[in-house]
Design a protein around this motif. Structure first.
Motif, PDB file in Angstrom:
ATOM      1  N   TRP A 142       0.826  -1.199   0.000  1.00 59.45           N
ATOM      2  CA  TRP A 142       0.000   0.000   0.000  1.00 59.45           C
ATOM      3  C   TRP A 142       0.861   1.250   0.000  1.00 59.45           C
ATOM      4  N   HIS A 144       0.889   5.870  -1.108  1.00 57.17           N
ATOM      5  CA  HIS A 144       0.245   7.029  -1.717  1.00 57.17           C
ATOM      6  C   HIS A 144       0.289   6.957  -3.239  1.00 57.17           C
ATOM      7  N   GLY A 145      -0.736   7.502  -3.875  1.00 64.73           N
ATOM      8  CA  GLY A 145      -0.740   7.648  -5.318  1.00 64.73           C
ATOM      9  C   GLY A 145      -0.062   8.935  -5.737  1.00 64.73           C
ATOM     10  N   PRO A 146       0.103   9.137  -7.042  1.00 65.24           N
ATOM     11  CA  PRO A 146       0.799  10.329  -7.522  1.00 65.24           C
ATOM     12  C   PRO A 146      -0.050  11.590  -7.563  1.00 65.24           C
ATOM     13  N   THR A 149      -5.625  14.120  -3.372  1.00 63.78           N
ATOM     14  CA  THR A 149      -6.632  13.445  -2.572  1.00 63.78           C
ATOM     15  C   THR A 149      -7.592  14.512  -2.056  1.00 63.78           C
ATOM     16  N   MET A 222      -7.302   6.004  -0.245  1.00 65.10           N
ATOM     17  CA  MET A 222      -6.468   5.749  -1.416  1.00 65.10           C
ATOM     18  C   MET A 222      -5.232   4.927  -1.051  1.00 65.10           C
ATOM     19  N   TYR A 223      -4.666   5.212   0.101  1.00 63.77           N
ATOM     20  CA  TYR A 223      -3.480   4.501   0.584  1.00 63.77           C
ATOM     21  C   TYR A 223      -3.749   2.996   0.642  1.00 63.77           C
ATOM     22  N   GLN A 225      -6.477   1.448  -0.793  1.00 64.83           N
ATOM     23  CA  GLN A 225      -6.971   0.978  -2.091  1.00 64.83           C
ATOM     24  C   GLN A 225      -5.836   0.536  -3.007  1.00 64.83           C
ATOM     25  N   ARG A 226      -4.742   1.264  -2.970  1.00 59.23           N
ATOM     26  CA  ARG A 226      -3.625   0.911  -3.852  1.00 59.23           C
ATOM     27  C   ARG A 226      -3.011  -0.443  -3.466  1.00 59.23           C
ATOM     28  N   GLN A 230      -2.961  -3.908  -5.852  1.00 58.86           N
ATOM     29  CA  GLN A 230      -1.800  -4.759  -6.120  1.00 58.86           C
ATOM     30  C   GLN A 230      -2.122  -6.229  -5.871  1.00 58.86           C
ATOM     31  N   GLY A 317      -8.217   3.660  -5.998  1.00 58.72           N
ATOM     32  CA  GLY A 317      -6.928   3.012  -6.239  1.00 58.72           C
ATOM     33  C   GLY A 317      -6.986   1.570  -6.686  1.00 58.72           C
ATOM     34  N   TYR A 318      -8.171   0.939  -6.662  1.00 58.44           N
ATOM     35  CA  TYR A 318      -8.257  -0.435  -7.157  1.00 58.44           C
ATOM     36  C   TYR A 318      -9.303  -0.606  -8.267  1.00 58.44           C
TER      37      TYR A 318
END
Length: 449
Positions: A142, A144-146, A149, A222-223, A225-226, A230, A317-318
């Motif tokens: 997990w 952060h995304g780019p 938020t 989001m943290y 979800q990513r 994966q 994120g997923y």
């Protein structure tokens, strides 16, 4: 230049118009003449409504050129169509929610076709049991995304921005807050968390007619979800779907679709059409709850929160992995196992043998997904997938003159796109000289610093 006297046009669009006119002159076909006249007389609405029927062409070269001038300006954000693109995106969001509501009601009625039982088994087959090892897998991946938020706004966000703001999350994540954050957050983040009701609707550029609606997720959602995304990738990889490389598989299959009896299917607003009750009724219980606690159940839309009928939107994120899994399981439902080697799914870009296309489309329709007829090709010589277009196996993808990027002269951007396009014609070994004069024109108007 041709459009210098039209003072009310945005500068990059004015240059794009002149460039397109020069392209039309070089091509000199009935289609290029029609395009040139429409643009010269300001009939921009008629231009963006043009389509190119591949069935009217025999040779890839003429199709490639007519396709180019029919598409080159279609995504420019400054075409004066008199359309409020943000409002169009909001209307699309509301339509998708209404569509998901209808799907949810249909699924709750339990009046399902027999094949839905096979679909549920395929979902279980791909996912398998959710174990403690899987949770540890998520924890290792997990992050952060780019992008932005709900708690960190603006473009060009970096990790430090997310560590410098209060941690926003939805109420379902409160019990798991400390176990997720742990040592990942800095000492000074031991401050009250910010609980929000859900994600936030916004738009990004898409085409001349509409923006693309997305939903920005709370930071901690989001943290997590990513990490879940994966894990879904990991599960799909066991069935031959490697999302990290799958786009290339789609492109390869699209290039041979004309000779291998394949078809390419694209969906309209696929992520916004993933109805919540599809996940509720057809996913294993433990997986359902994992996906549930990480999602946003509400969306801040037009000033107020609404309960979402969709499961997740573009921005979650997923979502991409989830829709890939759903569509692949649906393909497994209708296509025999010994023919699945000719199936590829990357998001909503789907490639299947032609003889199973209608059954799959009917299945998609039952679950509330709509085939994008303008971008789906069930037969013929033209096929597209994952940003690559092929006519009889030859690459014919046009380039698009979009808005200007800050800090780079627009003429340079256009010239570079033209050069890359010309190099594709000769498989990258050299540049086709058809549009050499157009490239020199763009060079001549480039400011010298």
């Amino acid at each position: 230049m041709l459009y210098d006297l039209i003072d009310n046009l945005e500068p990059s669009f004015k240059l794009a118009l002149t460039t397109t006119h020069l392209l039309c002159e070089r091509i000199n076909s009935p289609r290029s003449l029609a395009v040139s006249l429409l643009l010269q007389y300001g009939e921009y609405g008629q231009y963006v409504d043009l389509d190119v029927d591949p069935s009217l062409y025999e040779e890839p070269e003429q199709f490639r050129l007519d396709y180019l001038v029919s598409e080159v300006l279609r995504k420019h954000p400054h075409i004066p169509l008199g359309i409020d693109r943000i409002e169009a995106a909001m209307d699309s969001f509301k339509e998708s929610e209404a569509q998901c509501k209808a799907t949810n009601d249909r699924l709750d009625s339990m009046d399902w076709p027999m094949w839905t039982h096979r679909f549920a088994r395929n979902i279980l087959k791909i996912l398998g049991p959710l174990t403690s090892d899987d949770i540890q897998f998520i924890e290792r991946r997990w992050g952060h995304g780019p992008g932005a938020t709900t708690g960190v706004a603006g473009t060009g966000t970096v990790l430090s921005d997310k560590y410098d703001k209060p941690i926003q999350l939805t109420c379902d994540l409160i019990p798991f807050y400390k176990s997720i954050v742990r040592e990942q957050w800095w000492e000074h983040h031991r401050q009250p968390i910010a609980v929000v009701e859900g994600n936030k609707f916004t738009t990004v550029p898409k085409s001349a007619k509409t923006d693309r609606g997305i939903c920005i997720e709370p930071t901690l959602n989001m943290y997590l979800q990513r990490g879940i995304g994966q894990l879904l990738r990991h599960r799909l990889r066991r069935f031959g779907i490697n999302i990290n490389k799958q786009a290339e598989v789609n492109r390869r299959l699209a290039s041979v679709a004309h000779s291998e009896e394949l078809c390419t299917i694209d969906l309209s607003a696929a992520s916004d059409s993933l109805a919540a009750k599809l996940i509720h009724h057809f996913f294993p219980e433990r997986w359902y709850h994992l996906l549930w606690i990480a999602r946003s159940h509400k969306c801040l839309f037009n000033g107020s929160y609404i309960e979402l009928e969709k499961w997740s939107s573009m921005g979650n994120g997923y979502t991409f992995e989830l829709e890939t899994l759903v569509f692949y399981a649906l393909c497994m439902t209708f296509i025999p196992a010994d023919e699945m080697h000719n199936v590829s799914v990357f998001g909503d870009d789907i490639i299947v043998p032609r003889r199973y296309a209608q059954a799959l489309i009917d299945g998609l329709d039952f679950f509330g997904f709509k085939v994008n007829k303008a971008k789906s090709y069930l037969a013929g010589n033209f096929f597209e997938s994952c940003g690559h277009d092929y006519f009889k196996g030859q690459y014919v993808r046009p380039f698009y003159l979009k808005g200007s990027k800050q800090g780079i002269p627009y003429s340079v951007q256009a010239a570079n796109k033209l050069r890359i396009y010309s190099s594709h014609v000769l498989d990258g070994f050299a540049c086709d000289d058809t549009f050499k004069d157009v490239w020199h024109f763009l060079e001549s108007v480039t400011p010298i610093h």
